[in-house]
Design a protein around this motif. Structure first.
Motif, PDB file in Angstrom:
ATOM      1  N   ASP A   1      16.139  49.495 -18.024  1.00  0.00           N
ATOM      2  CA  ASP A   1      15.041  50.389 -18.139  1.00  0.00           C
ATOM      3  C   ASP A   1      13.693  49.694 -18.418  1.00  0.00           C
ATOM      4  OD1 ASP A   1      16.348  52.504 -17.357  1.00  0.00           O
ATOM      5  OD2 ASP A   1      16.572  53.450 -19.323  1.00  0.00           O
ATOM      6  N   ILE A   2      13.854  48.721 -19.351  1.00  0.00           N
ATOM      7  CA  ILE A   2      12.941  48.050 -19.964  1.00  0.00           C
ATOM      8  C   ILE A   2      12.356  47.077 -18.784  1.00  0.00           C
ATOM      9  CG2 ILE A   2      12.375  46.209 -21.648  1.00  0.00           C
ATOM     10  CD1 ILE A   2      13.952  47.462 -23.589  1.00  0.00           C
ATOM     11  N   LEU A   3      13.313  46.316 -18.099  1.00  0.00           N
ATOM     12  CA  LEU A   3      13.102  45.352 -16.709  1.00  0.00           C
ATOM     13  C   LEU A   3      12.259  46.155 -16.006  1.00  0.00           C
ATOM     14  CD1 LEU A   3      13.721  42.758 -15.350  1.00  0.00           C
ATOM     15  CD2 LEU A   3      15.802  43.798 -14.430  1.00  0.00           C
ATOM     16  N   LYS A   4      12.535  47.210 -15.648  1.00  0.00           N
ATOM     17  CA  LYS A   4      11.768  47.987 -14.696  1.00  0.00           C
ATOM     18  C   LYS A   4      10.113  48.273 -15.138  1.00  0.00           C
ATOM     19  CE  LYS A   4      10.959  52.532 -12.013  1.00  0.00           C
ATOM     20  NZ  LYS A   4       9.454  51.929 -12.274  1.00  0.00           N
ATOM     21  N   ASP A   5      10.110  48.464 -16.301  1.00  0.00           N
ATOM     22  CA  ASP A   5       8.827  48.869 -17.070  1.00  0.00           C
ATOM     23  C   ASP A   5       8.034  47.282 -16.986  1.00  0.00           C
ATOM     24  OD1 ASP A   5       9.616  51.346 -17.710  1.00  0.00           O
ATOM     25  OD2 ASP A   5       9.907  50.991 -19.727  1.00  0.00           O
ATOM     26  N   GLU A   6       8.692  46.165 -17.258  1.00  0.00           N
ATOM     27  CA  GLU A   6       7.945  45.024 -17.253  1.00  0.00           C
ATOM     28  C   GLU A   6       7.623  44.503 -15.753  1.00  0.00           C
ATOM     29  OE1 GLU A   6       6.951  43.500 -19.542  1.00  0.00           O
ATOM     30  OE2 GLU A   6       8.012  44.642 -21.099  1.00  0.00           O
TER      31      GLU A   6
ATOM     32  N   LEU B   1      -0.098  37.380 -16.380  1.00  0.00           N
ATOM     33  CA  LEU B   1       1.011  37.375 -15.234  1.00  0.00           C
ATOM     34  C   LEU B   1       2.213  36.506 -15.272  1.00  0.00           C
ATOM     35  CD1 LEU B   1       1.417  38.556 -12.482  1.00  0.00           C
ATOM     36  CD2 LEU B   1       0.477  36.484 -11.513  1.00  0.00           C
ATOM     37  N   CYS B   2       1.765  35.280 -15.917  1.00  0.00           N
ATOM     38  CA  CYS B   2       2.846  34.288 -16.568  1.00  0.00           C
ATOM     39  C   CYS B   2       3.662  34.669 -17.502  1.00  0.00           C
ATOM     40  CB  CYS B   2       2.200  32.964 -16.909  1.00  0.00           C
ATOM     41  SG  CYS B   2       1.362  31.992 -15.435  1.00  0.00           S
ATOM     42  N   ALA B   3       3.139  35.456 -18.459  1.00  0.00           N
ATOM     43  CA  ALA B   3       3.830  36.078 -19.548  1.00  0.00           C
ATOM     44  C   ALA B   3       4.937  37.258 -18.974  1.00  0.00           C
ATOM     45  CB  ALA B   3       3.270  36.332 -20.577  1.00  0.00           C
ATOM     46  N   GLN B   4       4.362  38.135 -17.908  1.00  0.00           N
ATOM     47  CA  GLN B   4       5.247  39.014 -17.489  1.00  0.00           C
ATOM     48  C   GLN B   4       6.221  38.498 -16.838  1.00  0.00           C
ATOM     49  OE1 GLN B   4       3.897  41.723 -19.667  1.00  0.00           O
ATOM     50  NE2 GLN B   4       5.375  42.420 -18.008  1.00  0.00           N
ATOM     51  N   LYS B   5       6.032  37.281 -15.798  1.00  0.00           N
ATOM     52  CA  LYS B   5       7.084  36.835 -15.057  1.00  0.00           C
ATOM     53  C   LYS B   5       8.404  36.423 -16.189  1.00  0.00           C
ATOM     54  CE  LYS B   5       4.459  35.252 -10.894  1.00  0.00           C
ATOM     55  NZ  LYS B   5       3.908  34.237 -10.211  1.00  0.00           N
ATOM     56  N   GLN B   6       7.771  35.940 -17.133  1.00  0.00           N
ATOM     57  CA  GLN B   6       8.835  35.268 -18.122  1.00  0.00           C
ATOM     58  C   GLN B   6       9.634  36.427 -18.817  1.00  0.00           C
ATOM     59  OE1 GLN B   6       9.882  31.993 -18.586  1.00  0.00           O
ATOM     60  NE2 GLN B   6      11.578  32.973 -19.558  1.00  0.00           N
ATOM     61  N   GLU B   7       8.854  37.558 -18.975  1.00  0.00           N
ATOM     62  CA  GLU B   7       9.574  38.526 -19.713  1.00  0.00           C
ATOM     63  C   GLU B   7      10.333  39.248 -18.738  1.00  0.00           C
ATOM     64  OE1 GLU B   7       9.364  40.215 -22.597  1.00  0.00           O
ATOM     65  OE2 GLU B   7       8.593  38.123 -23.200  1.00  0.00           O
ATOM     66  N   THR B   8      10.363  39.599 -17.397  1.00  0.00           N
ATOM     67  CA  THR B   8      11.147  39.899 -16.246  1.00  0.00           C
ATOM     68  C   THR B   8      12.153  39.002 -16.351  1.00  0.00           C
ATOM     69  OG1 THR B   8      10.085  39.020 -14.552  1.00  0.00           O
ATOM     70  CG2 THR B   8       9.296  41.156 -15.075  1.00  0.00           C
TER      71      THR B   8
END
Length: 91
Positions: A45-50, A17-24
């Motif tokens: 598009d990638i942001l929406k996927d993340e 979850l922390c990694a996904q928050k950083q990716e977004t």
């Protein structure tokens, strides 16, 4: 090799979850800084996927009781709706 004996399911999901928050956050920054429309659209598009992946991880954690969220009081929900509906009508 990584020793996963000290990482249980809760810790691994928290890390995901922390990694996904950083990716977004990263893809949001990339799309904001992008001058080329096609590349910006790709980042969006990638942001929406993340965000979708982040939501999936959150739901797994929530369902397992690793990320409890209290139910919102209806009065607070109504107050928030009213507050933000007033702000959108002022624009």
């Amino acid at each position: 090799m990584i020793d996963t004996t000290t990482f249980g399911e809760k810790e691994m999901l928290h890390d995901a979850l922390c990694a996904q928050k950083q990716e977004t956050a990263n893809y949001n920054l990339f799309s904001n800084e992008c001058a080329h429309a096609d590349i910006r659209n790709t980042f969006m598009d990638i942001l929406k996927d993340e965000h979708d992946i982040q939501f999936q991880v959150f739901n797994i954690m929530h369902d397992k009781g690793f990320y409890p969220t209290p139910a919102a009081e209806q009065e607070k929900v109504n107050q928030t709706k009213q507050k933000y509906s007033q702000q959108t009508t002022m624009k």
